[in-house]
Every structure is written in C-alpha cells, then in structure tokens.
Design a protein around this motif. Structure first.
Motif, PDB file in Angstrom:
ATOM      1  N   LYS A  25     -11.547   5.900   4.348  1.00 25.57           N
ATOM      2  CA  LYS A  25     -11.913   5.450   2.957  1.00 25.57           C
ATOM      3  C   LYS A  25     -10.149   5.283   1.552  1.00 25.57           C
ATOM      4  O   LYS A  25     -10.389   4.463   1.226  1.00 25.57           O
ATOM      5  N   ASP A  26      -9.992   5.706   2.186  1.00 22.99           N
ATOM      6  CA  ASP A  26      -8.658   6.495   1.546  1.00 22.99           C
ATOM      7  C   ASP A  26      -7.452   5.390   2.350  1.00 22.99           C
ATOM      8  O   ASP A  26      -6.347   5.028   1.766  1.00 22.99           O
ATOM      9  N   ALA A  27      -7.510   6.009   3.357  1.00 21.44           N
ATOM     10  CA  ALA A  27      -6.867   5.245   4.699  1.00 21.44           C
ATOM     11  C   ALA A  27      -5.968   3.488   3.742  1.00 21.44           C
ATOM     12  O   ALA A  27      -7.084   2.793   3.199  1.00 21.44           O
ATOM     13  N   ALA A  28      -5.002   3.043   4.200  1.00 20.44           N
ATOM     14  CA  ALA A  28      -4.463   2.268   3.658  1.00 20.44           C
ATOM     15  C   ALA A  28      -4.519   1.039   3.969  1.00 20.44           C
ATOM     16  O   ALA A  28      -4.845   1.391   5.643  1.00 20.44           O
ATOM     17  N   LYS A  29      -5.057  -0.058   3.262  1.00 20.88           N
ATOM     18  CA  LYS A  29      -4.968  -1.543   3.994  1.00 20.88           C
ATOM     19  C   LYS A  29      -4.579  -2.069   4.676  1.00 20.88           C
ATOM     20  O   LYS A  29      -2.995  -1.822   4.655  1.00 20.88           O
ATOM     21  N   ASP A  30      -4.528  -2.742   5.541  1.00 16.59           N
ATOM     22  CA  ASP A  30      -3.502  -3.431   6.771  1.00 16.59           C
ATOM     23  C   ASP A  30      -3.837  -5.275   5.435  1.00 16.59           C
ATOM     24  O   ASP A  30      -4.202  -5.848   5.623  1.00 16.59           O
ATOM     25  N   ARG A  57      -6.665  -5.329  -9.734  1.00 15.37           N
ATOM     26  CA  ARG A  57      -6.091  -5.961  -9.379  1.00 15.37           C
ATOM     27  C   ARG A  57      -6.137  -4.895  -8.256  1.00 15.37           C
ATOM     28  O   ARG A  57      -5.990  -4.335  -8.500  1.00 15.37           O
ATOM     29  N   ASP A  58      -5.571  -5.724  -7.241  1.00 15.85           N
ATOM     30  CA  ASP A  58      -4.958  -5.025  -5.763  1.00 15.85           C
ATOM     31  C   ASP A  58      -3.473  -5.192  -6.239  1.00 15.85           C
ATOM     32  O   ASP A  58      -2.887  -5.770  -5.825  1.00 15.85           O
ATOM     33  N   TRP A  59      -2.895  -4.048  -6.690  1.00 19.89           N
ATOM     34  CA  TRP A  59      -1.676  -4.114  -7.078  1.00 19.89           C
ATOM     35  C   TRP A  59      -0.578  -3.682  -5.990  1.00 19.89           C
ATOM     36  O   TRP A  59       0.189  -3.967  -5.270  1.00 19.89           O
ATOM     37  N   THR A  60      -1.812  -2.254  -4.705  1.00 17.61           N
ATOM     38  CA  THR A  60      -1.006  -2.455  -3.592  1.00 17.61           C
ATOM     39  C   THR A  60      -0.741  -3.648  -2.940  1.00 17.61           C
ATOM     40  O   THR A  60       0.818  -3.889  -2.037  1.00 17.61           O
ATOM     41  N   LEU A  61      -1.396  -4.899  -2.474  1.00 17.92           N
ATOM     42  CA  LEU A  61      -1.268  -6.163  -2.120  1.00 17.92           C
ATOM     43  C   LEU A  61       0.377  -6.803  -2.696  1.00 17.92           C
ATOM     44  O   LEU A  61       0.678  -7.368  -2.180  1.00 17.92           O
ATOM     45  N   PHE A  62       0.283  -6.727  -4.327  1.00 20.39           N
ATOM     46  CA  PHE A  62       0.942  -7.128  -5.122  1.00 20.39           C
ATOM     47  C   PHE A  62       2.381  -6.652  -4.545  1.00 20.39           C
ATOM     48  O   PHE A  62       2.648  -7.549  -4.444  1.00 20.39           O
ATOM     49  N   LYS A  63       2.173  -5.599  -4.288  1.00 19.91           N
ATOM     50  CA  LYS A  63       3.441  -5.191  -4.383  1.00 19.91           C
ATOM     51  C   LYS A  63       4.159  -4.981  -2.658  1.00 19.91           C
ATOM     52  O   LYS A  63       5.320  -4.917  -2.526  1.00 19.91           O
TER      53      LYS A  63
END
Length: 179
Positions: A25-30, A57-63
């Motif tokens: 669940k904690d693994a980084a999304k691709d 918002r998915d700030w990880t995707l944003f970055k």
C-alpha cells in the motif's frame, strides 16, 4: 508440542503476509503513463491540480511531472502596481497554493492548445478557464499557461509553467480561444 509449533508457524506466516500487504500500500505509484506524451503530461498537470472543494490532490504526481530544476512562474502587479514575476519550485507551489485550492475547490480546464515542438523540446500555449466547482457555469478566472517541456528519450518533463491571467486590459487573443 507439534500443535504449538504449527500455531507459531501459522502466526508468523499471517504476520509476514499482513506486513507485505501494508508495504504494498505504501509502495510508490508508477506514474510513467502520465509522462509518455506531451498530451498525457499536459492532461495530468490539469487533472492533478483540479478537484472539488475538500478533494485531496496527488502532490506526488504533481512533483513527478516536473524536471528536478523545473519551475512555476507567475506574473502580476504587486501592491505598488509594479509588474513582477515569482519563481516557484513545485514544492513552493504546493506550500503556497495547495491548501487554498483544496479548501476552495479549483478546477482548471484547458479550452485551447497550440503545440510547437522541435527535437527534444516542446512549447505549449494552453488556454484555461478556472472554476471552483464542476457545477459552476462561468469561470472565475481565465488565462494562458506557457509550458516548456523536455523529452529525455524516456519521458516528457515539465521545465517551466509560466502563466498570465486574463483581465479587461489583457484579454485572451482570439487565436488562443476555441474556434
């Protein structure tokens, strides 16, 4: 004794299985699919900042969309009415605007796009309208995002997003509006 040993093995197996599921669940999304084309990169930019009031918002995707040296650049007049620009890293944008767009709702829709590309670089002029909710009939803001991108042979990176908002003295030219 054997029953205790079997019970201990079973408990250990269940514990390891639960831990591996939690790590999954904690693994980084691709996010690779989000940056394979100019279109997917620009669409992801609009999608990630947009959402109804209260939607995280998915700030990880944003970055992820931005090159490590990428910037967001806004322009406008300061309190003394002097023109100025402000450079932000993606983290700066999240800190300065992230809470506001979640608290107030912010949906930015692209209404027109022009793309010029050469080699591994592209420039996109993307006209937008901004709403607080999908149910709003009129935008509260319009403008143009000037987006520079780089393809490193594997993916597209946003290098800069430089935008200006429309106002009565600065209307969006017809050639940057839907036909």
């Amino acid at each position: 004794m054997i029953k205790k040993l079997l019970l201990l093995v079973l408990i250990s197996f269940v514990s390891v299985n639960i831990q591996s599921q939690e790590k999954g669940k904690d693994a980084a999304k691709d996010y690779t699919e989000n940056v394979l084309t100019i279109d997917s990169t620009i669409n992801s930019l609009y999608a990630v900042i947009s959402g109804e009031k209260g939607k995280k918002r998915d700030w990880t995707l944003f970055k992820f969309l931005f090159h490590p040296d990428g910037k967001l650049i806004t322009s406008g007049k300061n309190n003394e009415r002097a023109f100025q620009i402000r450079y932000m890293k993606p983290d700066d944008y999240v800190k300065s605007s992230g809470k506001w767009i979640v608290d107030n709702g912010f949906i930015e829709k692209e209404i027109h796009r022009t793309v010029d590309a050469f080699g591994n670089m592209a420039h996109v002029f993307s006209t937008f309208e901004s709403f607080h909710s999908k149910t709003d009939e009129e935008p509260f803001m319009r403008g143009i995002n000037s987006i520079q991108l780089l393809n490193d042979g594997k993916r597209w990176w946003i290098i800069n997003v430089f935008w200006d908002n429309e106002n009565r003295r600065n209307p969006i030219p017809r050639n940057y509006l839907p036909k």
